[in-house]
Design an enzyme around this catalytic site. Structure first.
Site, PDB file in Angstrom:
ATOM      1  N   ASP A 239       0.826  -1.208   0.000  1.00  0.00           N
ATOM      2  CA  ASP A 239       0.000   0.000   0.000  1.00  0.00           C
ATOM      3  C   ASP A 239       0.866   1.265   0.000  1.00  0.00           C
ATOM      4  O   ASP A 239       2.095   1.211  -0.045  1.00  0.00           O
ATOM      5  CB  ASP A 239      -0.959  -0.062   1.205  1.00  0.00           C
ATOM      6  CG  ASP A 239      -2.341   0.471   0.889  1.00  0.00           C
ATOM      7  OD1 ASP A 239      -2.463   1.355   0.021  1.00  0.00           O
ATOM      8  OD2 ASP A 239      -3.302   0.010   1.541  1.00  0.00           O
ATOM      9  N   TRP A 278      -3.565   3.221  -5.775  1.00  0.00           N
ATOM     10  CA  TRP A 278      -4.851   3.851  -6.111  1.00  0.00           C
ATOM     11  C   TRP A 278      -4.773   4.723  -7.353  1.00  0.00           C
ATOM     12  O   TRP A 278      -5.630   5.580  -7.591  1.00  0.00           O
ATOM     13  CB  TRP A 278      -5.416   4.681  -4.948  1.00  0.00           C
ATOM     14  CG  TRP A 278      -4.968   4.214  -3.611  1.00  0.00           C
ATOM     15  CD1 TRP A 278      -5.221   2.981  -3.066  1.00  0.00           C
ATOM     16  CD2 TRP A 278      -4.175   4.922  -2.657  1.00  0.00           C
ATOM     17  NE1 TRP A 278      -4.638   2.895  -1.831  1.00  0.00           N
ATOM     18  CE2 TRP A 278      -3.993   4.074  -1.553  1.00  0.00           C
ATOM     19  CE3 TRP A 278      -3.609   6.193  -2.632  1.00  0.00           C
ATOM     20  CZ2 TRP A 278      -3.267   4.460  -0.427  1.00  0.00           C
ATOM     21  CZ3 TRP A 278      -2.884   6.574  -1.516  1.00  0.00           C
ATOM     22  CH2 TRP A 278      -2.722   5.711  -0.438  1.00  0.00           C
ATOM     23  N   TRP A 279      -3.777   4.518  -8.162  1.00  0.00           N
ATOM     24  CA  TRP A 279      -3.577   5.339  -9.351  1.00  0.00           C
ATOM     25  C   TRP A 279      -2.607   4.628 -10.265  1.00  0.00           C
ATOM     26  O   TRP A 279      -1.678   3.978  -9.778  1.00  0.00           O
ATOM     27  CB  TRP A 279      -3.008   6.720  -8.966  1.00  0.00           C
ATOM     28  CG  TRP A 279      -2.900   7.623 -10.150  1.00  0.00           C
ATOM     29  CD1 TRP A 279      -1.785   7.931 -10.846  1.00  0.00           C
ATOM     30  CD2 TRP A 279      -3.979   8.290 -10.794  1.00  0.00           C
ATOM     31  NE1 TRP A 279      -2.091   8.751 -11.896  1.00  0.00           N
ATOM     32  CE2 TRP A 279      -3.449   8.992 -11.887  1.00  0.00           C
ATOM     33  CE3 TRP A 279      -5.359   8.351 -10.563  1.00  0.00           C
ATOM     34  CZ2 TRP A 279      -4.231   9.747 -12.746  1.00  0.00           C
ATOM     35  CZ3 TRP A 279      -6.129   9.116 -11.416  1.00  0.00           C
ATOM     36  CH2 TRP A 279      -5.568   9.809 -12.480  1.00  0.00           C
ATOM     37  N   ASP A 296     -10.530   2.954  -3.086  1.00  0.00           N
ATOM     38  CA  ASP A 296     -11.150   1.772  -2.469  1.00  0.00           C
ATOM     39  C   ASP A 296     -12.593   1.593  -2.933  1.00  0.00           C
ATOM     40  O   ASP A 296     -13.407   2.509  -2.852  1.00  0.00           O
ATOM     41  CB  ASP A 296     -11.140   1.912  -0.942  1.00  0.00           C
ATOM     42  CG  ASP A 296      -9.739   1.825  -0.371  1.00  0.00           C
ATOM     43  OD1 ASP A 296      -8.765   1.816  -1.154  1.00  0.00           O
ATOM     44  OD2 ASP A 296      -9.630   1.770   0.867  1.00  0.00           O
TER      45      ASP A 296
HETATM   46  C1  GLA Z   1      -6.077   1.116   1.643  1.00  0.00           C
HETATM   47  C2  GLA Z   1      -6.261   0.092   0.510  1.00  0.00           C
HETATM   48  C3  GLA Z   1      -7.371  -0.865   0.891  1.00  0.00           C
HETATM   49  C4  GLA Z   1      -7.033  -1.566   2.198  1.00  0.00           C
HETATM   50  C5  GLA Z   1      -6.786  -0.527   3.283  1.00  0.00           C
HETATM   51  C6  GLA Z   1      -6.269  -1.149   4.569  1.00  0.00           C
HETATM   52  O1  GLA Z   1      -7.200   1.929   1.801  1.00  0.00           O
HETATM   53  O2  GLA Z   1      -6.561   0.749  -0.683  1.00  0.00           O
HETATM   54  O3  GLA Z   1      -7.562  -1.832  -0.136  1.00  0.00           O
HETATM   55  O4  GLA Z   1      -5.899  -2.368   2.015  1.00  0.00           O
HETATM   56  O5  GLA Z   1      -5.819   0.440   2.865  1.00  0.00           O
HETATM   57  O6  GLA Z   1      -5.993  -0.214   5.555  1.00  0.00           O
END
Ligand code: GLA
Length: 486
Positions: A239, A278-279, A296
């Protein structure tokens, strides 16, 4: 601001299956881009993101938006050597995993196999269990995956997401499992998985802490990768929260993810590397087998549509036009997959028709199929969706192509994905409107005049069809076909 263009691929008559391919690593060839300037990051998608690079801080809660260190998407591919082959000795490039190949690279041994040659399938704890995941949940989920047949239709990885960790490292600096929720540690769960023909996935973060505030891997990449390998971990979701000062922006992000990738390779264990930033940025296919393209997921129809438009759409309604036509699809190939996040099928926020659409669209986009529900108590409607082998076969097609919309309409859509086999395609007729409607696929769009087809939800052979096929599609629903042209 950044503008990224796909040179030479911008015409609307560009056949959907004739894109440049990204086989074997290396970024898709035709990218032209500029470096970001450290200004505001691209909006992640409606309602989240858009914070400047470097803003961070997580959320503990399920589905919360993680702090966003949105990178700039503008770097042209660096042409790094690589790919993610499981190769013989001397495979220094990319994430080759030394030592696995008979005879070693360059010695004429068997061709290397590819890690995640098809989109990974499995289960992840986060969508349903968030911070309450425990070893009891994980073990009983593994048991259910076997007894209910999920494993046998391809769900392989059992991925423990955030909060598996104790709040601090041990005296040697090693990560350790939360002693209350995981009293027997991660290695015991890896053994439990392997004894049942499953694989174990785990989660960490390139920052100093994870999005839920557990220790991150920044500065401990080699140790953590070695620890995961020692435990028998097969998959790492990595992450992007709590990034330390100076590590914001796309270049530092590339370095940090590459560092963990290299550490995994050095561990000697084949570990699927799932980038969760996320990108999308064009270096990602060189570094991970999959990369999250969106924030998410939430268990809502609106969110599924937003993700589909971002991960799979084209210019006509693409949520962010930075990538130009035809969007992110050309980056998919065996060993390299766009990841529009885990499935919400069975979690209760959508109708069965909407969940069928969610699953069908993930399959035609060659997305990882990572179930996110409580599979121990799933009802038969959920099981029928998650275990539809006709649809799973589309997702797992060995060509590894990502389908895309081919219709002019952006409400009554036709999607297509080229499959292995002569003139063979998956087609989704997708009704985004509030009432049922007829949708037609014109076979000329696929390059032939007539075809035989199978309906992948009714499991009926439709026989020989001339010219086109029209189906009445329920609101928010799909009809999905496998079509073989003449
Ligand atoms: C981020 C990720 C999620 C999950 C959470 C856990 O938001 O994008 O998929 O793994 O962290 O804290």
């Amino acid at each position: 601001m950044i503008s990224l263009l796909l040179a030479g691929a911008c015409t609307s008559d560009f056949a959907y299956d004739q894109w440049p391919s990204n086989q074997g690593g290396g970024t898709a060839g035709a990218l032209v881009g500029e470096s970001g300037d450290g200004g505001a990051g691209p909006d992640d998608r409606a309602g989240r993101g858009g914070e400047p690079p470097g803003s961070k801080g997580g959320t503990g809660g399920k589905g919360g938006t993680a702090g966003n260190t949105s990178p700039h998407a503008g770097r042209a591919g660096g042409g790094e050597a690589g790919g993610n082959v499981v190769a013989g000795e001397g495979g220094a490039a990319g994430d080759s995993l030394g030592g696995e190949g008979p005879g070693g690279a360059g010695t004429g041994g068997a061709p290397p196999s590819i890690l995640a040659a098809v989109p990974p399938m499995g289960w992840n704890s986060w969508n349903r269990f968030g911070g309450s995941v425990s070893e009891g949940v994980v073990r009983s989920t593994m048991d259910a995956m076997v007894s209910k047949g999920l494993r046998d239709v391809g769900y392989e990885y059992v991925n423990i997401d955030d909060t598996w960790q104790a709040s601090s490292r041990d005296a040697e600096g090693k990560l350790r499992a939360d002693p209350v929720r995981f009293p027997n540690g991660i290695e015991a769960l890896a053994d439990y998985a392997h004894e049942r023909g499953l694989k174990l996935g785990i989660y960490s973060d390139r920052g100093t802490q994870t999005c839920s505030g557990r220790p991150g891997s920044y500065g401990s990449e080699e140790l953590d990768a070695a620890t995961f390998a020692e435990w028998g971990v097969d998959y790492l979701k990595y992450d992007n929260c709590h990034v330390p000062p100076g590590r914001e922006g796309d270049e530092a992000m590339r370095e940090d993810y590459t560092k963990m990738r290299d550490a995994l390779v050095a561990s000697g264990r084949p570990v699927v590397f799932s980038i969760c930033a996320w990108w999308f940025s064009p270096w990602m296919p060189d570094v991970g087998q999959l990369w999250r393209t969106t924030g998410d997921i939430k268990d809502t129809w609106a969110d599924v549509l937003a993700i589909v438009d971002r991960n799979g759409g084209d210019t006509s309604r693409y949520a962010d036009a930075s990538y130009g036509p035809p969007g992110l699809a050309p980056y998919a190939s065996p060993g390299h997959f766009n990841d529009p996040d885990m499935l919400e099928v069975g979690n209760g926020g959508m109708t069965d028709a909407e969940y069928r659409s969610h699953f069908s669209l993930w399959a035609i986009m060659a997305a990882p199929l990572i179930a996110g529900n409580d599979v121990r108590i799933m009802d038969s409607a959920t099981a029928d969706i998650l275990m539809n082998e006709d649809v799973i076969r589309v997702d797992q097609d060995p060509l590894g192509k990502q389908g895309r919309p081919i219709s002019a309409s952006t409400t009554l859509e036709v999607w297509a994905k080229q499959l292995a086999g002569d003139k063979t395609h998956a087609v989704v007729l997708f009704n985004r409107t509030a009432s049922s409607a007829d949708i037609t696929v014109d076979f000329a769009e696929l390059g032939f005049a007539a075809a035989t087809a199978r309906d992948l939800w009714s499991h009926e052979e439709l026989g020989r069809l001339e010219g086109s096929y029209t189906a009445t599609v329920p609101t928010h629903g799909v009809v999905m076909l496998r079509v073989v042209g003449e």
